[in-house]
Design a protein around this motif. Structure first.
Motif, mmCIF file in Angstrom:
data_model
loop_
_atom_site.group_PDB
_atom_site.id
_atom_site.type_symbol
_atom_site.label_atom_id
_atom_site.label_comp_id
_atom_site.label_asym_id
_atom_site.label_seq_id
_atom_site.Cartn_x
_atom_site.Cartn_y
_atom_site.Cartn_z
ATOM 1 N N ARG A 36 -51.486 39.106 -39.823
ATOM 2 C CA ARG A 36 -51.640 38.374 -41.078
ATOM 3 C C ARG A 36 -52.856 38.918 -41.836
ATOM 4 O O ARG A 36 -53.924 39.127 -41.257
ATOM 5 C CB ARG A 36 -51.841 36.883 -40.770
ATOM 6 C CG ARG A 36 -52.116 36.062 -42.005
ATOM 7 C CD ARG A 36 -52.378 34.625 -41.623
ATOM 8 N NE ARG A 36 -53.142 33.984 -42.691
ATOM 9 C CZ ARG A 36 -53.207 32.689 -42.856
ATOM 10 N NH1 ARG A 36 -52.569 31.878 -42.051
ATOM 11 N NH2 ARG A 36 -53.920 32.194 -43.838
ATOM 12 N N TRP A 37 -52.657 39.153 -43.131
ATOM 13 C CA TRP A 37 -53.730 39.691 -43.960
ATOM 14 C C TRP A 37 -54.289 38.594 -44.856
ATOM 15 O O TRP A 37 -53.544 37.909 -45.547
ATOM 16 C CB TRP A 37 -53.201 40.833 -44.834
ATOM 17 C CG TRP A 37 -52.810 42.037 -44.054
ATOM 18 C CD1 TRP A 37 -51.587 42.311 -43.513
ATOM 19 C CD2 TRP A 37 -53.652 43.143 -43.708
ATOM 20 N NE1 TRP A 37 -51.611 43.520 -42.850
ATOM 21 C CE2 TRP A 37 -52.868 44.056 -42.954
ATOM 22 C CE3 TRP A 37 -54.988 43.456 -43.947
ATOM 23 C CZ2 TRP A 37 -53.380 45.250 -42.454
ATOM 24 C CZ3 TRP A 37 -55.497 44.648 -43.445
ATOM 25 C CH2 TRP A 37 -54.695 45.527 -42.715
ATOM 26 N N ASP A 38 -55.617 38.444 -44.811
ATOM 27 C CA ASP A 38 -56.284 37.473 -45.677
ATOM 28 C C ASP A 38 -57.327 38.175 -46.530
ATOM 29 O O ASP A 38 -58.032 39.074 -46.054
ATOM 30 C CB ASP A 38 -56.984 36.397 -44.832
ATOM 31 C CG ASP A 38 -55.988 35.535 -44.083
ATOM 32 O OD1 ASP A 38 -55.061 35.005 -44.729
ATOM 33 O OD2 ASP A 38 -56.129 35.421 -42.849
ATOM 34 N N CYS A 39 -57.430 37.729 -47.767
ATOM 35 C CA CYS A 39 -58.485 38.240 -48.645
ATOM 36 C C CYS A 39 -59.807 37.627 -48.200
ATOM 37 O O CYS A 39 -59.936 36.396 -48.152
ATOM 38 C CB CYS A 39 -58.182 37.872 -50.100
ATOM 39 S SG CYS A 39 -59.456 38.432 -51.238
ATOM 40 N N ILE A 40 -60.770 38.478 -47.861
ATOM 41 C CA ILE A 40 -62.045 37.937 -47.361
ATOM 42 C C ILE A 40 -63.199 38.117 -48.344
ATOM 43 O O ILE A 40 -64.222 37.460 -48.197
ATOM 44 C CB ILE A 40 -62.423 38.547 -45.990
ATOM 45 C CG1 ILE A 40 -62.517 40.075 -46.084
ATOM 46 C CG2 ILE A 40 -61.425 38.126 -44.922
ATOM 47 C CD1 ILE A 40 -63.137 40.708 -44.845
ATOM 48 N N GLU B 181 -57.176 41.850 -41.365
ATOM 49 C CA GLU B 181 -55.949 41.576 -40.616
ATOM 50 C C GLU B 181 -56.258 40.886 -39.291
ATOM 51 O O GLU B 181 -57.147 41.309 -38.545
ATOM 52 C CB GLU B 181 -55.217 42.901 -40.356
ATOM 53 C CG GLU B 181 -53.841 42.748 -39.756
ATOM 54 C CD GLU B 181 -53.802 42.975 -38.252
ATOM 55 O OE1 GLU B 181 -52.767 42.715 -37.649
ATOM 56 O OE2 GLU B 181 -54.829 43.397 -37.691
ATOM 57 N N GLN B 182 -55.556 39.803 -39.022
ATOM 58 C CA GLN B 182 -55.635 39.117 -37.731
ATOM 59 C C GLN B 182 -54.214 38.867 -37.264
ATOM 60 O O GLN B 182 -53.473 38.142 -37.926
ATOM 61 C CB GLN B 182 -56.368 37.766 -37.876
ATOM 62 C CG GLN B 182 -57.839 37.880 -38.224
ATOM 63 C CD GLN B 182 -58.711 38.271 -37.044
ATOM 64 O OE1 GLN B 182 -58.232 38.387 -35.920
ATOM 65 N NE2 GLN B 182 -59.992 38.505 -37.304
ATOM 66 N N SER C 282 -49.830 40.553 -51.463
ATOM 67 C CA SER C 282 -50.223 39.857 -52.687
ATOM 68 C C SER C 282 -49.363 40.349 -53.835
ATOM 69 O O SER C 282 -49.012 41.528 -53.904
ATOM 70 C CB SER C 282 -51.698 40.094 -53.003
ATOM 71 O OG SER C 282 -52.037 39.440 -54.221
ATOM 72 N N PHE D 270 -59.276 42.863 -47.761
ATOM 73 C CA PHE D 270 -58.394 42.064 -46.916
ATOM 74 C C PHE D 270 -58.723 42.378 -45.460
ATOM 75 O O PHE D 270 -59.116 43.493 -45.120
ATOM 76 C CB PHE D 270 -56.920 42.409 -47.182
ATOM 77 C CG PHE D 270 -56.435 41.984 -48.538
ATOM 78 C CD1 PHE D 270 -55.760 40.777 -48.695
ATOM 79 C CD2 PHE D 270 -56.650 42.783 -49.658
ATOM 80 C CE1 PHE D 270 -55.298 40.383 -49.950
ATOM 81 C CE2 PHE D 270 -56.204 42.395 -50.909
ATOM 82 C CZ PHE D 270 -55.524 41.189 -51.057
#
Lengths: 359, 90
Positions: free
Chosen positions: A22-26, A18-19, A347, A16
């Protein structure tokens, strides 16, 4: 550069990023395979991953480009060593890696089940640390033994930032051992600990630390979440003090995080008890102390307050600055951006979470 | 010369792995020879003490090998050696 949260799960490595909160699965690496260990060597930002294949055994991989490509490293092996007389040893699981200090570039310590500590000067080839393997206590089944596993395992390795010759290891079950000479000799450091599951609850060796961490700002302060409570030493392991909650909560659990700068501050995520490894009253709760464990504050902001069955395993709770994160055995992942005061779920759909690391 | 075949599960780790003929008198010799062609595969099949991994099965002439510890089952010319993973749950 964004912060990354690396999740080692029973079905792969999930990354994941962070920006702005906000955390996104990359990315997902080693898809479908059981990841048993994750370590980020912050000297070089090298990522290490251990796989625990059901059929093909333990494997070790590293990446120098943040997981874009991986190299399989020769797996540590016991070769002709014996676990006990007449019983050949073989690698069961890689539990932990710790770099060997800024003055030993490339040097890595590696802890395993069935209780062997390995060292590599260059991250290429790992050799068993014979001095610990041949320690008289290790050969005694009353002192080193399996707990929940068939064999004892080294799950914690903490390094004194003042002196790379000085480190501690935590073994389930055996306890804490210390070396001052880069692993040439070892002494048990278990005074003050309790082993309530033994006829003699205060043996020199035979304890069950679940997770042990050393405060970099004051390396004489070491914390451990133990099978029999939460313990802390302020004198480098000479004496451990039971700092479990006065009401009996928090006490039992696996996960532990400590403040890098403040030796008085730590967090645990307790289970109800050894017999009930579920949140107390089914409310998922993080407990924080800011006074060295004299008092604990329950934190539930953002966490489920009913019907929660989450258990946080020993390596699934991490801290970096004001960021904290934990993953659970039933696939929930939480982060906090305010030193654990409040939590957000990232998640709810992950596999069992074994291991977390920030990069 | 014996024929050796592999479970397709190993192709994930050894993409060029296909069945081939091999010269060997015992299962151990066969595995060592396979490792010459596909370096590292021995660590996938054997424990670090040299025994066959618990969840790996090797069939020789259609039957499980008997010596999982030392791998001394004798191979004869035109035998078929099949390397499988054991079934598992989860």
């Amino acid at each position: 550069m964004s912060t990354k949260l690396i999740v080692g799960s029973s079905k792969g490595l999930i990354v994941f990023s962070e920006q702005t909160g906000r955390w996104d699965c990359i990315s997902v690496q080693f898809e479908g395979l059981p990841v048993s260990m994750v370590y980020v060597d912050d000297r070089t930002n090298t990522w290490w991953v251990a796989l625990s294949h059901r059929h093909w055994g333990e494997k070790l991989h590293c990446s120098t480009d943040e997981g874009q490509s991986w190299e399989e490293v020769v797996t540590p092996a016991y070769h002709d060593h014996f676990y006990r007389p007449g019983k050949p040893a073989s690698l069961k699981k890689i539990w932990v890696i710790q770099h060997a200090g800024a003055d030993r570039p490339g040097g890595l310590w590696l802890g395993t089940e069935p209780g062997g500590l390995f060292y590599s000067p260059d991250g290429k080839e790992f050799k068993l640390v014979e001095s610990l393997w041949n320690h008289p206590s290790r050969l005694d089944p009353n002192q080193w033994f399996g707990a929940g596993k068939d064999y004892p395992f080294i799950h914690s390795i903490v390094l004194d930032p003042r002196d790379s010759r000085h480190l501690y290891i935590g073994v389930s079950c055996a306890g804490v051992f210390e070396t001052h000479d880069h692993g040439k000799s070892w002494d048990a450091k278990n005074k003050g600990l309790v082993a309530a599951y033994l006829p003699n609850p205060t043996p020199e060796v035979g304890h069950d630390p679940h997770r042990m961490l050393l405060c970099p700002a004051n390396p004489d302060v070491i914390w451990q979440q133990n099978h029999c409570g939460i313990f802390r030493t302020v004198n480098g392991g000479e004496l451990w003090q039971d700092i479990s909650g006065s009401t009996g909560f928090p006490k039992y659990g696996f996960a532990l995080a400590i403040d890098e700068y403040d030796p008085e501050t730590a967090w645990v995520i307790p289970a109800q008890s050894d017999e009930k490894r579920i949140p107390f009253n089914l409310k998922l709760t993080v407990c924080r102390t800011g006074d060295g464990g004299r008092t604990w504050k329950d934190i539930q902001d953002g966490l489920p307050n009913a019907n929660a069955f989450d258990l946080v395993l020993r390596h699934a709770f991490v801290k970096k600055g004001e960021l904290l994160a934990f993953g659970t055995n039933n696939g929930n992942l939480y982060t906090s951006h305010d030193s654990g005061s409040s939590w957000k779920v990232i998640s709810k759909h992950l596999p069992m979470t074994n291991y977390l690391a920030f990069a | 010369m014996a024929r050796v075949k592999f479970t397709s599960a190993l192709n994930r780790f050894f993409p060029t792995l296909t069945e081939f003929d091999i010269e060997a008198n015992t299962v151990r010799e066969a595995l060592q020879n396979i490792d010459q062609v596909h370096p590292g595969i021995l660590t996938y099949l054997l424990e670090d003490n040299g025994q066959l991994r618990k969840h790996v099965n090797i069939f020789l002439r259609g039957e499980l090998i008997t010596d999982r510890e030392h791998l001394n089952d004798a191979i004869q010319s035109r035998d078929e050696l099949i390397i499988f993973q054991a079934l598992s749950g989860g």
